[in-house]
Every structure is written in structure tokens, then in C-alpha cells.
Design an enzyme around this catalytic site. Sequence first.
Site, short mmCIF file in Angstrom:
data_model
loop_
_atom_site.label_atom_id
_atom_site.label_comp_id
_atom_site.label_asym_id
_atom_site.label_seq_id
_atom_site.Cartn_x
_atom_site.Cartn_y
_atom_site.Cartn_z
N CYS A 1 0.83 -1.29 -0.11
CA CYS A 1 0.03 0.09 0.19
C CYS A 1 0.92 1.03 0.09
O CYS A 1 1.65 1.34 -1.11
CB CYS A 1 -0.97 -0.11 1.00
SG CYS A 1 -0.41 -0.66 2.69
N SER A 2 0.98 1.99 1.30
CA SER A 2 1.58 3.44 1.01
C SER A 2 2.13 3.53 2.47
O SER A 2 2.51 4.79 2.70
CB SER A 2 0.59 4.38 0.64
OG SER A 2 -0.10 4.36 1.48
N CYS A 3 2.53 2.48 3.24
CA CYS A 3 3.08 2.95 4.38
C CYS A 3 4.30 3.78 4.55
O CYS A 3 5.14 3.28 3.78
CB CYS A 3 3.25 1.39 5.16
SG CYS A 3 1.81 0.43 5.45
#
Lengths: 219, 192
Positions: free
Chosen positions: B95-97
Amino acid sequence: MNGPHDMGGMQCFGPVKPEANEPPFHADWEKRAFAITVAMGATGEWNQDESRNARESMPPARYLSSSYYQIWFEGLKRLLQERDLVSADEIAQARAMGEPKPVKRTLAAAAVAETLGRGGPSRRETTKPARFKVGDRVRTKNINPPTHTRLPRYVRGHVGTVERIYGAHIYPDAHAHGGGEDPQWLYAVAFEGSDLWGPDGDPAVRVSVDAFEPYLEPA
Amino acid sequence: MQLRVRALESILTEKGYVDPKALDLLIETYEVKVGPHNGARVVAKAWTDPEYRKWLLTEGGAAIASLGYIGRQGENMVVLENTPKLHNMVVCTLCSCYPWPVLGLPPVWYKSAPYRSQAVSNPRKVLADFQVTLPEGMEIRVWDSTAEIRYLVLPMRPAGTDGWSAEQLERLVTRDSMIGTGLPLRPQDIAS
């Protein structure tokens, strides 16, 4: 779920295109989509793992052709409808029609700084001993759940080394699907690039993932 | 998108689920207050204060919190040290952690398919997209943030900065150098 979000190792997307002096947001709607997503998250009507699962559940072609804030917006709409907070009709008509459903909390302006400062700690105490120690060789299980998981496809079935132990944390695979927090030990497990990618891999690269104990078995 | 997002916002506001003033404040926080300047302060302090550096590398969360950078998406901070033999690079393939309290919100490229797909399989190619070439034989270590640990790279202090204060050094610390897709600026890069 083996969805389009699980991108590690795909090769078809072209070069990375950094933008010089990139602003935090590129349009007004991105700011608003960001803010309503964070504010609705603060209501406690869903947790972060359910939120990630909602985003990953977008139809694959749409996921891949959407910007990240579009993905957030789609995930938010899905969660709002699943919990009967907003109806499909309301979204279609672009106005509130039904009675509001009580939510656990609303984020007041005065509470923003404190709420952001508190965050959402995932660390939990556990009485279970850790199964692995630093230096242990472990194999990631070849699992393919149709539900949310944080074990990426590109490391499944590979042998790596436990490099760090991070304590027990909320287990996303359970937490995303009503299974409670079910805390599990979390490890940084490192793999040789050539083990992951074979002769096409770079021998001077090592890659680690943060893997929950149920993903691992002794190698 | 503008109409659709604004429409949903007004539904949520009308139903009392969100407070518009809180929304404005959330945006202002990440547009103005929180950003890579926070991380730059952490790095520059580590470059000038050996005790702090040691603390940062062993208890990253506590050392970063001591400068006031705490909270959402930074609850479990781990700092990774670059050395002449090892270059660290951070990605979230799923995702975009990203460590918000020290770097702010992630840039578009960090959340994009090209980066998420290739950072783990061909990091040298990705670095080339950033015009970064590492010396032969330097190992690249990629950290895929698949859980709630958030990573910050501690880059090497640039040569020619002996005697510089932490405030001066902060100007050399770029966002990308703390993700591992860039290197810090050199003194000549900021000479006016």
C-alpha cells in the site's frame, strides 16, 4: 487476497517518475478526500486493517488505473455503505437523505492534535513466548487466503533469516475480518535477492519483509 | 473527482459524522506543520551528537519522540543506518506505509505501481530513475514495510561538512535521502 495491490516483483509499469518540489496535495479534492478519510477513521466505526482491505477490494482494473487518493475515496465509500452510515442512493444523489446512524466518536477540531499525536499503536503485550529468535532460518508459508493478508506473494515459500524481533502486534489477517486483535509476534525476515529472483536477481541485494509469526515455519 | 468528494464531504457533515473545522485542521497539519523538515532535524542531530545517534539507532521511537515527532503512522519507528558498505531503501509494496511524523505524507511516486513493484526486485534500476548510482559492491538492503513498523533511513553525513552546525546540516538532508532513493546534498549543491 492475491490482488493488484500486491505489486512486489511486477515489471510492467515503467520507470519511477519523481516530481521535483512535489506539493503534499495536487488538487483540492485530494485534501478533502484525505481529511474525510482520516476523520471517518477516527470515528472508530472500522479499523485500519478493514480500511486497507476495503481499498484492496476494488476491481483490479480500476485499482491499477486510479490515483492513490482515488483508491482512498473508493475504500471510504465502500466502508460507509457497508456500515449503513451512508447509502448508495445518498452517494448517487449527492445529498443526505436518511437519518444519521450514531457513530462511536466524532473528531472535533479541538481533538485533532491529540488524536494524531496518539496515533493507533499496534503493539500489544502477550504471554506467549516468541517462536523464533534472531538468526533463525525460517520459511514463509505458501498461503493464498482469499482474505486480507500482509504476506506479499513474492516472498511466499522462500527461506530467509530472522533479523529483528519487534514484539507482538495486532494481527491484520484477523483484525481485517472481525477476528479481534489476536496479537502475534512480528519479525523482520531478510531474504537474499538471488533467492527471491533467481539468476535474474541482484546478488548484492537483500530484501526484508515484516512477517507475523503465523506466516513462518522453521526452515 | 472534485464534485464527488465535495458531495460526500457535505453528506458526512450534514449527518454529523465529521466536523468541517477538524477537516481543515487535518489538512493544515500535513500541508504546513508535518513534513520532511522534521526528519531532517532528526538526521542532522544524529550527525552532530554521537549519544543521540546511538539512541536513535537502538530506540528510534523514543529518540524521535524526544524532538516532539510522535503519533499517527510513526508509532513504531526504526532507524536504518547507511554505511560505506550498506545502502538502505524503504518501500511498501502492498500500500503506502510511510513514517508520517518525520516525513509527512508520501509523495505520489512512493505510492505508485512502478516504485512498489520494482523496489524489491530491481532497486538499482529504481535508484537510476532517481539519478543515483552507488559504488560497486555496495550492498542494497530493501525494507518492505508490510506491518506497522515505520522506517527512517539515516544517510551518511556528506564530506566537507566538518564543523557545520546541526542547523546548517539540516539543509543537506533531503526527503529522498531518508527513504533511501536519494543521497544527501553536498555542500557545493547549496552554495549560493
